[in-house]
Design a protein around this motif. Sequence first.
Motif, PDB file in Angstrom:
ATOM      1  N   THR A  97      21.911   8.988 -27.749  1.00  0.00           N
ATOM      2  CA  THR A  97      21.030   9.299 -26.634  1.00  0.00           C
ATOM      3  C   THR A  97      21.328   8.390 -25.451  1.00  0.00           C
ATOM      4  N   ARG A 127      19.365  -4.836 -24.795  1.00  0.00           N
ATOM      5  CA  ARG A 127      20.041  -5.161 -26.050  1.00  0.00           C
ATOM      6  C   ARG A 127      19.386  -4.409 -27.217  1.00  0.00           C
ATOM      7  N   ALA A 128      18.067  -4.375 -27.228  1.00  0.00           N
ATOM      8  CA  ALA A 128      17.342  -3.665 -28.293  1.00  0.00           C
ATOM      9  C   ALA A 128      17.630  -2.167 -28.240  1.00  0.00           C
ATOM     10  N   SER A 129      17.730  -1.619 -27.020  1.00  0.00           N
ATOM     11  CA  SER A 129      18.046  -0.200 -26.855  1.00  0.00           C
ATOM     12  C   SER A 129      19.425   0.106 -27.429  1.00  0.00           C
ATOM     13  N   ASP A 147      21.036  -1.665 -29.681  1.00  0.00           N
ATOM     14  CA  ASP A 147      20.997  -1.870 -31.134  1.00  0.00           C
ATOM     15  C   ASP A 147      20.374  -0.677 -31.854  1.00  0.00           C
ATOM     16  N   ALA A 148      19.497   0.060 -31.136  1.00  0.00           N
ATOM     17  CA  ALA A 148      18.847   1.236 -31.722  1.00  0.00           C
ATOM     18  C   ALA A 148      19.740   2.472 -31.659  1.00  0.00           C
ATOM     19  N   GLY A 149      20.968   2.297 -31.169  1.00  0.00           N
ATOM     20  CA  GLY A 149      21.916   3.402 -31.130  1.00  0.00           C
ATOM     21  C   GLY A 149      21.895   4.207 -29.853  1.00  0.00           C
ATOM     22  N   GLU A 150      21.222   3.714 -28.809  1.00  0.00           N
ATOM     23  CA  GLU A 150      21.181   4.414 -27.529  1.00  0.00           C
ATOM     24  C   GLU A 150      22.311   3.937 -26.618  1.00  0.00           C
ATOM     25  N   GLY A 165      11.166  -3.567 -28.390  1.00  0.00           N
ATOM     26  CA  GLY A 165      10.764  -2.653 -29.445  1.00  0.00           C
ATOM     27  C   GLY A 165       9.277  -2.422 -29.569  1.00  0.00           C
ATOM     28  N   GLU A 166       8.450  -3.087 -28.761  1.00  0.00           N
ATOM     29  CA  GLU A 166       6.998  -2.975 -28.923  1.00  0.00           C
ATOM     30  C   GLU A 166       6.312  -2.186 -27.806  1.00  0.00           C
TER      31      GLU A 166
END
Length: 405
Positions: free
Chosen positions: A2, A27-29, A31-34, A235-236
Amino acid sequence: MTRVVAKFGGTSVGSPERIRHAAKLIRASADAGEHPIVVVSAMAGETDRILGLAGEFGAGLGDVETDVALAAGEQVSAALMALALREEGLKAQSVMGWQAPVVTTGPSGSASIADLGTAVFEALLTEGVVPVLAGYQGIDAGARIQTLGRGGTDLSAAALAAALGARCDIYTDVDGVYTTDPRIEPAARRLDAVSHDEMLELAAQGAKVLQPRSVEFAKARGVPMRVLSSFAPPGEATGTDVVAGDPIAEKRLVSGIAYARGQARIALLGQADAAQAAPAVFEALAKAEVGVDMIVQAHARTPGTANLEFSVAHRDLQRALEALDGLGAAAEIRSETGLAKVSVVGAGLRQRADVARSLFGVLAASDIEVKVLATSEIKISALIENDAVERAVRALHSAYGLDQV
């Protein structure tokens, strides 16, 4: 994977610490595969600082050199964000408006996006690089830098998301869209979702979460949007989805109460030929670049004449009166200041006359006079005294059960 365009506003990149936190969200985005693509505003206060410097030399918004100076604010943010993303272990590269290119049209200081090239972004994404676009800017047909007006980075993000087939996440200093301003009504609630139409009306009527043009663009191009807090830990953030509106209308009648202070009213009394006079009035105001909002026309007491009333922003009042001076559009021109606009917005308002009735009743019970009323398919706005805004917002918020959303 995505694709997600993540836009960060001025407060979200207002310091090195804020930029680093924004980079952690990206970075979190990733890591989530985006596939993240970043769009940034100038650091908080920077646009006003640069505008003040231009003013020292007699230039203001609308001057081509002012645009060149203002665009530098986003250039700094884009470079710093790219460096922060590198600290997070991501490959990143800044992209200026002219490099994309973002092609603009219209006047300096409030240009529109006519086209947006994607080749640069596609190449970077293929290489695993996070592009960081300097928002708020582009170049016109003559390759001159232009800016997109206040909140223009939202428009940059929406246009880029549309061009890349991406979702558009707007990171700001609030955690979503609320039923009204929580500073006025503590019982205000965050909405899980709001329609494009409702968000457009809320933004146009005073809610400052999103720039109206960006919502209009997203609606026209079918771009899904989210409003999120850039202050939440990675992530929150939950936020508010801005989506197609039909399912929402079935769940609630009213979505929010918006307000805008600093309004003024102009009344043209005794127009001898209203059919001819009104077009001339609004043509003169358009030439003076005065935005007109609430409009009411009615027959006057003298046979064959009419009265025309409308509201403008207080800052535009003098320019509006000068544009009307000598036009001969009315026997008398009156103006009133110290006013504000309060609006009830909801997709469920369609064909619901009882909402207007209850609005009058609620405001009357609070001893608030309605000076002008205007409606659209999903909005009812009332022009009231400025000092009555907070009472009106609280009363309407409670009357429509928004504290229970």
